[in-house]
Design an enzyme around this catalytic site. Sequence first.
Site, PDB file in Angstrom:
ATOM      1  N   SER A  70       0.946  -1.395  -0.152  1.00  0.00           N
ATOM      2  CA  SER A  70      -0.217   0.360   0.353  1.00  0.00           C
ATOM      3  C   SER A  70       1.217   1.426  -0.325  1.00  0.00           C
ATOM      4  O   SER A  70       1.758   1.352  -0.838  1.00  0.00           O
ATOM      5  CB  SER A  70      -1.141   0.108   1.313  1.00  0.00           C
ATOM      6  OG  SER A  70      -1.899   1.538   1.087  1.00  0.00           O
ATOM      7  N   ASP A  88     -10.449  -4.520  -5.074  1.00  0.00           N
ATOM      8  CA  ASP A  88      -9.381  -3.531  -4.166  1.00  0.00           C
ATOM      9  C   ASP A  88     -10.843  -2.431  -3.845  1.00  0.00           C
ATOM     10  O   ASP A  88     -10.489  -1.870  -5.031  1.00  0.00           O
ATOM     11  CB  ASP A  88      -8.587  -3.091  -4.434  1.00  0.00           C
ATOM     12  CG  ASP A  88      -7.308  -2.121  -3.077  1.00  0.00           C
ATOM     13  OD1 ASP A  88      -8.223  -1.905  -2.283  1.00  0.00           O
ATOM     14  OD2 ASP A  88      -6.087  -2.439  -3.636  1.00  0.00           O
ATOM     15  N   HIS A  91      -7.973  -4.494  -0.822  1.00  0.00           N
ATOM     16  CA  HIS A  91      -7.061  -4.632  -0.007  1.00  0.00           C
ATOM     17  C   HIS A  91      -6.218  -4.658   1.092  1.00  0.00           C
ATOM     18  O   HIS A  91      -4.926  -4.121   0.427  1.00  0.00           O
ATOM     19  CB  HIS A  91      -7.197  -2.818   0.481  1.00  0.00           C
ATOM     20  CG  HIS A  91      -6.290  -1.449   0.427  1.00  0.00           C
ATOM     21  ND1 HIS A  91      -5.304  -1.447  -0.442  1.00  0.00           N
ATOM     22  CD2 HIS A  91      -5.674  -1.300   1.173  1.00  0.00           C
ATOM     23  CE1 HIS A  91      -4.795  -0.377  -0.435  1.00  0.00           C
ATOM     24  NE2 HIS A  91      -4.390  -0.772   0.339  1.00  0.00           N
TER      25      HIS A  91
END
Length: 310
Positions: free
Chosen positions: A190, A255, A284
């Site tokens: 991320s 996601d 995610h």
Amino acid sequence: MNGLSVTELCCLFCCPPCPGRIAAKLAFLPPEPTYSLVPEPEPGPGGAGAAPSGNLRALAGTPGRWKLHLMERADFQYSQRELDTIEVFLTKSSRGNRISCMYVRCVPGARYTVFFSHGNAVDLGQMSSFYIGLGTRINCNIFSYDYSGYGVSSGKPSEKNLYADIDAAWQALRTRYGISPDSIVLYGQSIGTVPTVDLASRYECAAVVLHSPLTSGMRVAFPDTKKTYCFDAFPNIEKVSKITSPVLIIHGTEDEVIDFSHGLALYERCPKAVEPLWVEGAGHNDIELYSQYLERLRRFISQELPSQRA
């Protein structure tokens, strides 16, 4: 958001936001610290011990010994024996911040050390169980660090600090443990893909893993953005082509935070990309729960990397 209105376009081009403001709004959610570092007594004249635990700032960057103390919120899943495999220390960034670092000896004599830059709403305490589990399953040791403003790292989170933080951690890993770049796998998850891509674009290493990566801050906020503006933050899309090490990109097709299209765009832009892992149905924060996640990592690290070096 499907596009930019006339008002939004006027705001962007007449009063463009600075990258720092984009970064702050999109990325940084440091939790309340879930751990502390307790100084261990150092031998000295008269049996002198270590300095008080509140003196972390003064001792940042010194070679003192520290012990990890996890709070209940860290939700540690292992025993004291595994906890004892975790080494912690402090280093200092070029921007003057104290950076907390963690080295997890999962596998004695492991060929590779995974240098992990974590996501935006966790710290080293919360990640410690995951690191032990990951390292033992992929046969690697794990090194990680907290960004400025996370955990016991000092300062405030910012894009500039991200780059300084990973530089400091990289130098600490290499000098403290004598690990060469060809034994280091850079792994970013991320927001952690931002410092990872930046470092990998400047230094060669064994390999790079980008887990749920973003192309840039503007493209997350405004999905129809097609180019990188001077005021954009986190411009991974402009740096990924400079990476000279093999790159594995992992992204979930569902996601909800960073759209799957970001992973695809980076894969298409990266000349050193290997076969990616697109996890059907994953979001995610749950890719690690799918069996193909560990399978792909194992194959990449234990089979593909050695064959490329042969």
